[in-house]
Write a protein that holds these residues in place. Structure first.
Motif, PDB file in Angstrom:
ATOM      1  N   GLU A   1       0.711  -1.238   0.077  1.00 43.92           N
ATOM      2  CA  GLU A   1      -0.001   0.238   0.035  1.00 43.92           C
ATOM      3  C   GLU A   1       0.806   1.101   0.004  1.00 43.92           C
ATOM      4  N   HIS A   2       2.230   1.315   0.414  1.00 46.44           N
ATOM      5  CA  HIS A   2       2.594   2.463   0.686  1.00 46.44           C
ATOM      6  C   HIS A   2       4.131   2.262   0.085  1.00 46.44           C
ATOM      7  N   VAL A   3       4.502   1.229  -0.736  1.00 44.35           N
ATOM      8  CA  VAL A   3       5.799   1.596  -1.527  1.00 44.35           C
ATOM      9  C   VAL A   3       6.226   2.831  -1.986  1.00 44.35           C
ATOM     10  N   ASP A   4       5.207   3.745  -2.562  1.00 43.39           N
ATOM     11  CA  ASP A   4       5.465   5.265  -3.217  1.00 43.39           C
ATOM     12  C   ASP A   4       5.837   5.923  -1.899  1.00 43.39           C
ATOM     13  N   ASP A   5       5.187   5.487  -0.638  1.00 42.92           N
ATOM     14  CA  ASP A   5       5.633   6.383   0.515  1.00 42.92           C
ATOM     15  C   ASP A   5       7.281   6.102   0.859  1.00 42.92           C
ATOM     16  N   PHE A   6       7.468   4.762   0.774  1.00 44.32           N
ATOM     17  CA  PHE A   6       8.899   4.545   1.291  1.00 44.32           C
ATOM     18  C   PHE A   6       9.996   5.112   0.312  1.00 44.32           C
TER      19      PHE A   6
ATOM     20  N   ASN B   1      14.071  11.536   0.304  1.00 42.76           N
ATOM     21  CA  ASN B   1      14.045  12.707   1.166  1.00 42.76           C
ATOM     22  C   ASN B   1      14.986  12.653   2.246  1.00 42.76           C
ATOM     23  N   LEU B   2      15.711  11.473   2.404  1.00 40.48           N
ATOM     24  CA  LEU B   2      16.723  11.313   3.391  1.00 40.48           C
ATOM     25  C   LEU B   2      18.229  11.943   2.855  1.00 40.48           C
ATOM     26  N   GLU B   3      18.976  12.482   3.870  1.00 44.11           N
ATOM     27  CA  GLU B   3      20.042  13.483   3.597  1.00 44.11           C
ATOM     28  C   GLU B   3      21.314  12.851   3.370  1.00 44.11           C
ATOM     29  N   ASP B   4      21.453  11.458   4.026  1.00 48.37           N
ATOM     30  CA  ASP B   4      22.909  11.016   3.950  1.00 48.37           C
ATOM     31  C   ASP B   4      22.611   9.304   3.687  1.00 48.37           C
ATOM     32  N   TYR B   5      23.636   8.830   2.845  1.00 45.11           N
ATOM     33  CA  TYR B   5      23.627   7.579   2.688  1.00 45.11           C
ATOM     34  C   TYR B   5      23.699   6.409   3.932  1.00 45.11           C
ATOM     35  N   ARG B   6      24.069   6.977   4.957  1.00 40.43           N
ATOM     36  CA  ARG B   6      23.783   6.215   6.047  1.00 40.43           C
ATOM     37  C   ARG B   6      22.418   5.791   6.535  1.00 40.43           C
ATOM     38  N   SER B   7      21.549   6.875   6.235  1.00 43.42           N
ATOM     39  CA  SER B   7      20.145   6.745   6.437  1.00 43.42           C
ATOM     40  C   SER B   7      19.714   6.102   5.144  1.00 43.42           C
ATOM     41  N   LYS B   8      20.037   6.155   4.099  1.00 51.74           N
ATOM     42  CA  LYS B   8      19.369   5.483   3.028  1.00 51.74           C
ATOM     43  C   LYS B   8      19.564   3.943   2.980  1.00 51.74           C
ATOM     44  N   LYS B   9      20.892   3.881   3.362  1.00 49.18           N
ATOM     45  CA  LYS B   9      21.181   2.235   3.708  1.00 49.18           C
ATOM     46  C   LYS B   9      20.482   1.571   4.680  1.00 49.18           C
ATOM     47  N   LEU B  10      20.265   2.375   5.784  1.00 48.16           N
ATOM     48  CA  LEU B  10      19.617   1.904   6.918  1.00 48.16           C
ATOM     49  C   LEU B  10      18.108   1.516   6.649  1.00 48.16           C
ATOM     50  N   LEU B  11      17.315   2.490   5.691  1.00 49.92           N
ATOM     51  CA  LEU B  11      15.969   2.239   5.211  1.00 49.92           C
ATOM     52  C   LEU B  11      15.986   1.010   4.211  1.00 49.92           C
TER      53      LEU B  11
ATOM     54  N   LYS C   1       6.546  11.925   6.890  1.00 52.40           N
ATOM     55  CA  LYS C   1       5.484  12.882   5.943  1.00 52.40           C
ATOM     56  C   LYS C   1       4.570  13.841   6.882  1.00 52.40           C
ATOM     57  N   MET C   2       4.227  13.459   7.956  1.00 53.04           N
ATOM     58  CA  MET C   2       3.592  14.298   8.847  1.00 53.04           C
ATOM     59  C   MET C   2       4.277  15.496   9.288  1.00 53.04           C
ATOM     60  N   ILE C   3       5.763  15.406   9.604  1.00 54.58           N
ATOM     61  CA  ILE C   3       6.684  16.512   9.728  1.00 54.58           C
ATOM     62  C   ILE C   3       6.667  17.413   8.552  1.00 54.58           C
TER      63      ILE C   3
ATOM     64  N   PRO D   1       7.942  22.187   5.857  1.00 54.23           N
ATOM     65  CA  PRO D   1       8.588  21.550   4.867  1.00 54.23           C
ATOM     66  C   PRO D   1      10.110  21.719   4.841  1.00 54.23           C
ATOM     67  N   ALA D   2      10.431  22.616   5.675  1.00 52.69           N
ATOM     68  CA  ALA D   2      11.875  23.028   5.796  1.00 52.69           C
ATOM     69  C   ALA D   2      12.833  21.821   6.339  1.00 52.69           C
ATOM     70  N   TYR D   3      12.206  20.876   7.300  1.00 47.27           N
ATOM     71  CA  TYR D   3      12.896  19.907   7.910  1.00 47.27           C
ATOM     72  C   TYR D   3      13.611  19.137   7.057  1.00 47.27           C
ATOM     73  N   LYS D   4      14.880  18.527   7.564  1.00 49.83           N
ATOM     74  CA  LYS D   4      15.675  17.722   6.810  1.00 49.83           C
ATOM     75  C   LYS D   4      15.859  16.115   7.682  1.00 49.83           C
TER      76      LYS D   4
END
Length: 307
Positions: A74-79, A85-95, A277-279, A284-287
């Motif tokens: 249902e939420h593949v687009d949201d993932f 929207n993740l700012e670094d590759y540590r975050s992207k690799k974690l996801l 998404k809520m934040i 919209p300025a949050y990273k």
């Protein structure tokens, strides 16, 4: 495109290419290839906390997998949006590690993304210093996160508000923080409305106690917008599935104060994509960054750092 981008794209394509039933059977097959002892430990873990659905291998109950499949389809687009929207590759690799664990029970990648350098919540690469912080600790437990904040940043704070819902734990919290100046402890829950709540004690640990809103509850529930009038600069929330409600009850602080947000995003499957998404909708300025302090078998202790 690097290897993390490629692996994530292939995983998203795999999820999209399979029907919900096909994805369920694929995940079941992956689960059945895990050693028996690990499978039984995972089943007991799911049933102990019940955040992600129940599991009873003997009676063919795999609600936990069914709920994961539904969330992925249902939420593949949201993932995918979160990944972008993740700012670094540590975050992207974690996801990628989290979702690949959901689909393939990949323990190796999850092991690679465990944070070994910094304390939970306080990544010094992202938040190197604090000055005149007004820090709110939601789900303060016995004061472990507040003490970690003090250990990392010293006494440069202006004020600390610590919220805890379990009376017995609250007494320990007060005792542990009594020698620190300008620290206020509250026996209150935090949500999106003013009400009261009842505490359901966890058989696993008091830190995992859950709540339900009740007019006859014994613990007051407040919103941060109503309960704290001064400007907030940092909010940490680990409140066993009430993180979304707490953010809704702090919309004005988020819009006006732009506090650093350190939010647990693992108590519900949807938290991982929905809370960012809520934040973003509020400001919209949050990273966004993700950090991980869990184990290598099943992804918990996932923190969203929004700055």
């Amino acid at each position: 495109m690097n290897q993390i981008d490629l692996k994530f794209a292939l995983l998203m394509n795999e999820i999209r290419s399979l029907s919900e039933q096909e994805l369920y059977h694929q995940i079941r097959l992956s689960f059945e290839q895990i050693p028996d002892a690990t499978r039984n430990n995972m089943m007991n873990f799911f049933n102990q906390f019940l955040y992600w659905g129940s599991m009873d291998i003997e009676h063919n109950n795999f609600e936990e997998i069914e709920l994961k499949v539904h969330e992925l389809k249902e939420h593949v687009d949201d993932f995918e949006e979160l990944y972008i929207n993740l700012e670094d590759y540590r975050s992207k690799k974690l996801l990628y590690a989290i979702l690949n664990n959901w689909v393939h029970y990949d323990f190796n990648t999850l092991s690679e993304v465990i944070e070994k350098c910094y304390d939970d919540y306080f990544d010094l690469d992202l938040i190197p210093t604090c000055n005149e912080e007004v820090f709110v600790d939601l789900g303060a437990y016995t004061g472990d996160s507040t003490i970690s904040f003090l250990r990392n940043y010293g006494d440069s704070y202006k004020k600390i508000y610590a919220y805890e819902i379990t009376p017995e734990t609250y007494q320990i919290l007060v005792s542990n923080l009594k020698d620190y100046p300008n620290v206020v402890c509250y026996l209150k829950g935090v949500g999106d409305t003013r009400s009261s709540l009842s505490v359901v004690n966890s058989s696993a640990d008091a830190s995992a106690n859950t709540v339900f809103v009740s007019d006859n509850g014994t613990i007051p529930m407040v919103t941060l917008d109503e309960d704290i009038g001064e400007k907030l600069t940092m909010i940490k929330a680990d409140i066993e599935g009430f993180e979304q409600e707490a953010l809704l009850g702090a919309i004005n602080h988020i819009k006006n104060d732009h506090p650093k947000l350190l939010i647990s995003v693992y108590h519900k499957n949807e938290d991982l994509w929905k809370i960012p998404k809520m934040i973003k909708e509020i400001d919209p300025a949050y990273k966004f960054y993700l950090r991980y302090h869990g184990g290598n078998v099943y992804p918990t202790e996932i923190t969203l750092i929004a700055i």
